[in-house]
Design an enzyme around this catalytic site. Structure first.
Site, short mmCIF file in Angstrom:
data_model
loop_
_atom_site.label_atom_id
_atom_site.label_comp_id
_atom_site.label_asym_id
_atom_site.label_seq_id
_atom_site.Cartn_x
_atom_site.Cartn_y
_atom_site.Cartn_z
N GLY A 15 42.30 -7.13 -12.24
CA GLY A 15 42.98 -8.34 -11.79
C GLY A 15 43.16 -9.30 -12.95
N ASN A 16 43.54 -10.51 -12.66
CA ASN A 16 43.61 -11.52 -13.72
C ASN A 16 43.27 -12.88 -13.13
OD1 ASN A 16 46.16 -13.02 -12.97
ND2 ASN A 16 46.95 -10.92 -13.11
N ARG A 17 43.21 -13.90 -14.00
CA ARG A 17 42.65 -15.18 -13.59
C ARG A 17 43.65 -16.13 -12.95
NH1 ARG A 17 39.50 -17.11 -18.77
NH2 ARG A 17 39.51 -19.04 -17.57
N SER A 18 44.84 -15.66 -12.64
CA SER A 18 45.83 -16.55 -12.02
C SER A 18 45.30 -17.07 -10.68
CB SER A 18 47.13 -15.79 -11.78
OG SER A 18 47.97 -16.54 -10.94
N ALA A 20 51.42 -13.75 -11.83
CA ALA A 20 50.90 -13.06 -13.02
C ALA A 20 50.74 -11.60 -12.62
CB ALA A 20 49.56 -13.67 -13.42
#
Ligand code: CTP
Length: 404
Positions: A215-218, A281
């Site tokens: 995943g990512n931090r968006s 994102a």
């Protein structure tokens, strides 16, 4: 303070009465409440206060005539009437009320009032005998029946030394009455009225196995704020949201997705649309084959086999969809302008918003950010501000680019 007027575009029309001086204070109060204000004055109003004073307080050119070619070239009166989300007429003289009631349009203010579809509020101010006159009362009844909000007047000493009903309401009371008339999730009329806007927001999660993902931090905050700002401007908004814990903004249709592939399907499934704003994102890579069972800790190292995801934004821009505007975001930690302009061209976008990530005050998880928007012929800086404010400003810019 009430948030109802935040982001509202108020066209303040000033009529010709001594109470016009109070409208100067009104501009300040409206701006304090978060509204943008543009002022139009009748010829009579200019006998009492100057256009320059309003200009200084509103931060916008004051309009005084239908026949001013320079002002018309900058923003035509029909465009100004459309720009407004609310029209406030203060002070409204007996003559002005009569014009409004009968649909006469023989100067700038009365033409604006006839040319707008925004809700109108009037703040009468006049001599108490004129106020009580059956003609004035009949005109007011007509306006009320048409949905016009009437604020005041107050009872008390009048300019001529007499006393009675006819004093312009105090600026604070006018602002409170106006705010009270705006529903909390009121769509504001504007350049996006009637358009379908699809916004993608948040991260995507690419499953490695049944319990793990990439995943990512968006946080999705920016995309959600953009969706809300577009909805407030009258757009029908479909928000395709990755896994986030944010509440759906009022009036927005939400489709929840998890992976890049699901997001792509949901975006294309939401079309046709007039505007696509890719604020998500999206993961650039996804596991070639997610493991059907939990990956066990069997070796010292683990190499992931990843494949590229579809670039949703580039696909949308290259598709046959009859979109009027495609807007992308570029999350960059360095060389912001260069990389963003590169993506604008490579993905054939109309507008790209460079989202500075990795700075101390701003970026992915923050409520604030700074950004720069680029289009082919220009760019605009948005200094560090809450994401909700940035979204309002960005949606304004999108409206401008639509008209360009
Ligand atoms: N985007 C997309 N689909 C992808 C990747 C990105 O739609 N698979 C969109 C994002 O929503 C954003 C824009 O492309 O509007 C730019 O995303 P960004 O991550 O900054 O750029 P990338 O094109 O992925 O390039 P890079 O990661 O190399 O900077």
């Amino acid at each position: 303070m009430s948030q109802a007027l935040k982001g509202q575009r108020i066209l303040l029309c000033v009529g010709g009465g001594i109470a016009a001086y109070k409208s100067l204070e009104l501009v300040r109060r409206l701006r304090d409440a978060g509204a943008q204000v543009q002022v139009a004055m009748t010829a009579g109003a200019q006998q009492f206060v100057t256009a320059l004073s309003f200009q200084a307080l509103s931060g916008q050119p004051t309009r005084t005539s239908l026949w001013d070619s320079a002002a018309e070239a900058a923003m035509g009166h029909i465009e100004l009437a459309r720009w407004a989300s609310r029209v406030l007429i203060a002070p409204a003289t007996a003559d002005l009320l009569a014009h409004l009631a009968h649909g006469l349009a023989d100067d700038l203010v009365t033409t604006l009032a006839l040319a707008t579809t925004a809700p109108i509020s009037v703040c009468p101010a006049m001599n108490h005998i004129m106020w009580k006159h059956p003609a004035t009362q009949a005109n007011l009844a007509t306006l009320r029946a048409r949905g016009v909000q009437v604020i005041g007047p107050e009872d008390g000493p009048l300019a001529e030394g007499e006393s009675g009903p006819g004093r312009l309401s105090q600026p604070d009371a006018i602002v409170a009455a106006l705010a009270g008339a705006v529903p909390a999730d009121a769509p504001v009329q504007g350049p996006l009225a009637g358009l379908h806007v699809v916004v993608s927001a948040g991260p995507t999660y690419e499953d490695l196995d049944p319990v793990r993902y990439l995943g990512n931090r968006s946080s999705g905050k920016m995309g959600f704020a953009v969706a809300q700002a577009a909805a407030r401007r009258g757009a029908a908004v479909t928000l395709v949201a990755g896994p986030v814990t944010l509440e759906t903004p009022p009036g927005v249709t939400r489709v929840d997705v998890r992976s890049a592939a699901q997001m792509r399907a949901a975006v294309f499934g939401a079309f046709p649309a007039d505007i696509y704003i890719g604020a998500a994102a999206v993961a650039d890579y996804t596991p070639r084959m997610p493991a059907p069972n939990k990956i066990k800790k069997s070796s010292e190292s683990l190499a992931l086999d990843l494949v590229r995801t579809p670039d949703i934004l580039a696909e949308v821009a290259a598709s046959e969809q009859p979109l009027k505007l495609v807007v992308g975001f570029a999350a960059e930690t360095e060389n912001v302008a260069e990389y963003a302009r590169g993506k604008l061209i490579a993905k054939r976008l109309d507008l790209i918003v460079a989202n500075r990530v990795g700075i101390p005050d701003g970026g992915f998880e923050s409520d604030r950010n700074a950004m720069t928007a680029f289009w082919k012929e220009g760019q605009r800086e948005f200094p560090c501000a809450p994401k909700t404010e940035l979204a309002e400003a960005l949606v304004e810019l999108i409206g401008e680019r639509l008209r360009a």
